[in-house]
Design a protein around this motif. Structure first.
Motif, PDB file in Angstrom:
ATOM      1  N   ASP A 114       0.802  -1.217   0.000  1.00  0.00           N
ATOM      2  CA  ASP A 114       0.000   0.000   0.000  1.00  0.00           C
ATOM      3  C   ASP A 114       0.838   1.271   0.000  1.00  0.00           C
ATOM      4  O   ASP A 114       0.280   2.370  -0.080  1.00  0.00           O
ATOM      5  N   LEU A 119      -3.890  -2.330  -3.213  1.00  0.00           N
ATOM      6  CA  LEU A 119      -5.113  -2.855  -2.613  1.00  0.00           C
ATOM      7  C   LEU A 119      -5.201  -4.370  -2.767  1.00  0.00           C
ATOM      8  O   LEU A 119      -4.913  -4.913  -3.844  1.00  0.00           O
ATOM      9  N   GLN A 139      -7.873  -6.498  -2.765  1.00  0.00           N
ATOM     10  CA  GLN A 139      -8.887  -7.051  -3.657  1.00  0.00           C
ATOM     11  C   GLN A 139      -8.525  -6.856  -5.132  1.00  0.00           C
ATOM     12  O   GLN A 139      -8.777  -7.725  -5.971  1.00  0.00           O
ATOM     13  N   GLU A 140      -7.945  -5.725  -5.446  1.00  0.00           N
ATOM     14  CA  GLU A 140      -7.520  -5.477  -6.822  1.00  0.00           C
ATOM     15  C   GLU A 140      -6.431  -6.468  -7.219  1.00  0.00           C
ATOM     16  O   GLU A 140      -6.472  -7.045  -8.310  1.00  0.00           O
ATOM     17  N   PRO A 197      -4.669  -2.087   3.598  1.00  0.00           N
ATOM     18  CA  PRO A 197      -5.846  -1.351   4.093  1.00  0.00           C
ATOM     19  C   PRO A 197      -7.156  -2.110   3.960  1.00  0.00           C
ATOM     20  O   PRO A 197      -8.056  -1.946   4.790  1.00  0.00           O
ATOM     21  N   ASP A 198      -7.288  -2.933   2.927  1.00  0.00           N
ATOM     22  CA  ASP A 198      -8.558  -3.614   2.696  1.00  0.00           C
ATOM     23  C   ASP A 198      -8.500  -5.119   2.908  1.00  0.00           C
ATOM     24  O   ASP A 198      -9.367  -5.851   2.448  1.00  0.00           O
ATOM     25  N   GLY A 199      -7.489  -5.587   3.627  1.00  0.00           N
ATOM     26  CA  GLY A 199      -7.446  -7.014   3.929  1.00  0.00           C
ATOM     27  C   GLY A 199      -6.031  -7.516   4.136  1.00  0.00           C
ATOM     28  O   GLY A 199      -5.063  -6.868   3.737  1.00  0.00           O
TER      29      GLY A 199
END
Length: 243
Positions: free
Chosen positions: A23, A49, A51-52, A72-74
């Motif tokens: 990130d 990210l 998920q991306e 940040p997202d997982g």
């Protein structure tokens, strides 16, 4: 030596392709420059990210994916698990700032080929990328053996509940579900007075005074068992890479 053998043969092969997931843009840029200056390694994609990256990595099919452990997202290990469930030929290196046993355990169980601290020397990282791309595991065999033992033996017994009998554990679970003594007696085919005695003994062994406190312990136990079970069932150890 291994490093020299890789050096001698790298010009005869296609470049090692790498995907970067971190990130921090500066970290990605630094790792990209470090790898690509070698000439035999090419960064084919990057993201900040989870998920991306989980979508992009299987599509790009890099030889190696270098994944930050915390995003940040997982968690990075979840990206590793998703990627390797789609394509186990992609070797994954978990790059992290945290030297933690649980994180290492999770990385191994997600199928990572290596677990590297961000304090690693630049040339050591390059060597690690080359080795995992060639099919080697960079995980300490002693640590891997400990993980296998942990899988075989199951999670360590919780000292809070280890003194409970099997029946008292059943009662605790049902208290955690919010059942009354009468409902528990019906569920377990026991007399209500017997259930009351079980509850009283269980509370004493747990060192708590109320059903609410016992229910909190039961909920924590259930959450822990769910995590341990999903880790064991939903993951695999790293596969040797074929080139």
């Amino acid at each position: 030596m291994w490093e020299q053998a890789l050096e001698d043969t790298r010009t005869a092969r296609e470049p090692i392709t790498v995907y970067l997931l971190d990130d921090h843009e500066l970290v990605r840029r630094g790792v990209r420059d470090l790898l690509e200056v070698e000439g035999d390694i090419k960064v084919v994609g990057e993201s900040g990210l989870a998920q991306e990256a989980a979508r992009q990595i299987p599509a790009l099919r890099p030889d190696v994916a270098i994944i930050d452990g915390r995003l940040p997202d997982g968690p990075g290990v979840e990206v590793c698990r998703q990627v390797r469930s789609v394509d186990p030929e992609i070797a994954v290196l978990i790059l992290t700032s945290y030297d933690e046993d649980d994180a290492l355990f999770a990385a191994i169980m997600a199928g990572a080929a290596g677990y590297v601290l961000k304090q690693v020397n630049g040339q050591d990282l390059v060597t690690t990328v080359r080795r995992v791309a060639a099919g080697q595991s960079m995980l300490d065999p002693v640590v891997t053996a400990q993980v296998l033992a942990r899988l075989r033996d199951g999670p360590p017994e919780d000292p809070v509940t280890r003194h409970l009998t099997p029946k008292e554990r059943q009662v605790l679970d049902l208290v955690g579900e919010g059942l009354t003594n009468r409902q528990i007696s019906e569920r377990l085919s026991l007399a209500e007075k017997t259930v009351k005695n079980y509850v009283s003994t269980m509370l004493g062994k747990l060192g708590v005074e109320s059903r609410t406190q016992a229910a909190i312990i039961a909920a924590r136990q259930a959450s822990r068992h769910e995590r341990d079970g999903s880790t064991r069932l939903g993951s695999s150890l790293a596969h040797p890479r074929r080139r």
